[in-house]
Design an enzyme around this catalytic site. Structure first.
Site, mmCIF file in Angstrom:
data_model
loop_
_atom_site.group_PDB
_atom_site.id
_atom_site.type_symbol
_atom_site.label_atom_id
_atom_site.label_comp_id
_atom_site.label_asym_id
_atom_site.label_seq_id
_atom_site.Cartn_x
_atom_site.Cartn_y
_atom_site.Cartn_z
ATOM 1 N N ARG A 114 50.616 16.919 9.526
ATOM 2 C CA ARG A 114 51.424 17.138 10.882
ATOM 3 C C ARG A 114 53.236 17.032 11.179
ATOM 4 O O ARG A 114 53.685 17.756 12.005
ATOM 5 C CB ARG A 114 50.532 16.301 11.989
ATOM 6 C CG ARG A 114 51.342 14.877 11.986
ATOM 7 C CD ARG A 114 50.078 14.334 12.942
ATOM 8 N NE ARG A 114 50.091 14.283 14.433
ATOM 9 C CZ ARG A 114 50.774 14.716 15.008
ATOM 10 N NH1 ARG A 114 52.346 13.846 14.796
ATOM 11 N NH2 ARG A 114 50.737 14.733 16.205
ATOM 12 N N GLU A 128 36.019 -3.769 -7.328
ATOM 13 C CA GLU A 128 36.821 -4.726 -7.007
ATOM 14 C C GLU A 128 37.848 -4.315 -7.219
ATOM 15 O O GLU A 128 39.038 -5.531 -6.269
ATOM 16 C CB GLU A 128 36.051 -5.811 -7.852
ATOM 17 C CG GLU A 128 37.176 -7.151 -8.177
ATOM 18 C CD GLU A 128 36.036 -7.848 -6.195
ATOM 19 O OE1 GLU A 128 36.338 -9.126 -6.206
ATOM 20 O OE2 GLU A 128 35.271 -7.404 -6.400
ATOM 21 N N PRO A 162 44.352 -2.883 -0.895
ATOM 22 C CA PRO A 162 44.603 -3.609 1.025
ATOM 23 C C PRO A 162 45.988 -5.287 0.507
ATOM 24 O O PRO A 162 46.159 -5.088 1.224
ATOM 25 C CB PRO A 162 43.656 -4.284 0.378
ATOM 26 C CG PRO A 162 43.013 -3.978 -0.178
ATOM 27 C CD PRO A 162 43.089 -2.690 -0.954
ATOM 28 N N ASP A 195 55.991 11.773 19.719
ATOM 29 C CA ASP A 195 55.156 11.138 19.130
ATOM 30 C C ASP A 195 54.967 9.383 19.245
ATOM 31 O O ASP A 195 55.953 9.248 19.495
ATOM 32 C CB ASP A 195 54.482 10.909 17.841
ATOM 33 C CG ASP A 195 53.606 12.419 17.780
ATOM 34 O OD1 ASP A 195 52.919 12.859 18.992
ATOM 35 O OD2 ASP A 195 52.842 13.673 16.429
#
Length: 248
Positions: free
Chosen positions: A156, A118, A91, A171
Site C-alpha cells: 500500500r 518447532e 518470533p 496514516d
C-alpha cells in the site's frame, strides 16, 4: 515494479489475500508481482520431506535447510535486485513497525520465508536471511499470516497504489503520531454532531484541529510514541494544558 516471493508449505492460504482489495489492484496496475512457492517442491527424496528431528533431542520438528536453500537460490536467479531482502518470519525477530514497512517498500525484491513446526535449521538464519521480523509477542501456527500482514503494509506504500497520494502519509504511525478522528455525512446523526471546525471551510483551522487531535489521541492511547517525538512549542503547550486538566 516490486517483486514479492513467498515461500510457504501452504500457498493456498494466500489466494484470497493477494487477489483482493488493494493487493489485487496493485498487481493489476503493474506495481507488484507476487509469486507464492511451495518449497516442499524443492525437497529431495521420494517423500519430499521438509522437516526432521532436532539434533540433541527435544520436542517438535525442525525445517531442513536443503529445500529452503534451493528455493531461495531459484528466487534469486530471476531477481530484479542484486541484493533482495530475505525476510524470515520469526518470533525472535525485530518487532515490526511502520518505519520498517517504509524501509521495505523502497526495495525491488522481497522474499518471505514462512516457517512451521518447532523452528528453522540455524543455517537458514545464518546464511540466507537479511531480516528477521516478528509482528508481535504471540505465537502463530506458521509464518503465513505474518507475511500477509507485512505484504499488505508494504504494497500500500508503493507509488500510485492508493488512490490518494496523501493517504499513506497521514496514516497512524507514518507521521510518528496516531491518526486524528474522521467524520463524514450526515453532519448530525442521532444527536451526535461533527465538530464545527470541520464544517467551517477554514483549512488552516482544520489542519490545526487535526494536528491537535492527533497529538491528543497519541498522548491518551500511546504515550510511548511521544518519548522520542520532536514536539513543537505549540504541541508542548497543548500537552501541558491537557496534563493540568487531567491532574486537576
Amino acid at each position: 515494479m516490486m517483486k514479492i516471493d513467498i515461500l510457504s508449505l501452504f500457498p493456498e492460504m494466500f489466494e484470497g489475500v493477494l487477489h483482493s482489495s488493494i493487493l489485487k489492484k496493485a498487481a493489476e496496475k503493474g506495481k507488484v508481482e507476487y509469486n507464492v512457492v511451495n518449497f516442499r517442491e524443492y525437497a529431495e527424496g521420494k517423500h519430499k520431506t521438509v522437516d526432521d528431528y532436532p539434533y540433541g533431542g527435544g520436542a517438535g520438528m525442525v525445517l531442513k535447510p536443503q529445500p529452503v536453500f534451493d528455493a531461495i537460490e531459484q528466487a534469486k536467479a530471476s531477481s530484479p535486485s542484486p541484493a533482495p531482502r530475505v525476510i524470515l518470519m520469526c518470533p525472535q525477530g525485530e518487532r515490526y513497525s511502520q518505519k520498517k514497512a517504509e524501509e521495505l517498500a523502497a526495495e525491488q525484491h522481497l522474499i518471505f520465508i514462512c516457517g512451521h513446526y518447532e523452528g528453522y535449521d540455524e543455517r537458514i538464519r545464518e546464511q540466507l536471511v537479511t531480516d528477521e521480523i516478528s509482528i508481535g509477542d504471540f505465537v502463530l501456527t506458521g509464518g503465513e499470516l505474518a507475511a500477509m500482514v507485512i505484504t499488505d503494509s508494504v504494497v500500500r506504500l508503493l507509488p500510485d497504489v492508493l488512490g490518494n497520494e496523501e493517504s499513506p502519509v497521514l496514516d497512524s504511525f507514518s507521521s510518528g503520531l496516531l491518526e486524528h478522528p474522521h467524520y463524514t455525512r450526515p453532519a448530525e446523526f442521532r444527536g451526535l454532531k461533527v465538530p464545527e471546525v470541520l464544517l467551517s471551510g477554514n483549512h488552516r483551522l482544520i489542519e490545526e484541529w487535526r494536528e491537535q487531535e492527533s497529538l491528543r489521541r497519541t498522548w491518551e492511547r500511546r504515550p510511548d510514541l511521544l518519548e522520542d517525538y520532536p514536539l513543537s512549542n505549540q504541541q508542548k503547550k497543548w500537552l501541558t494544558e491537557w496534563e493540568k486538566e487531567r491532574d486537576s
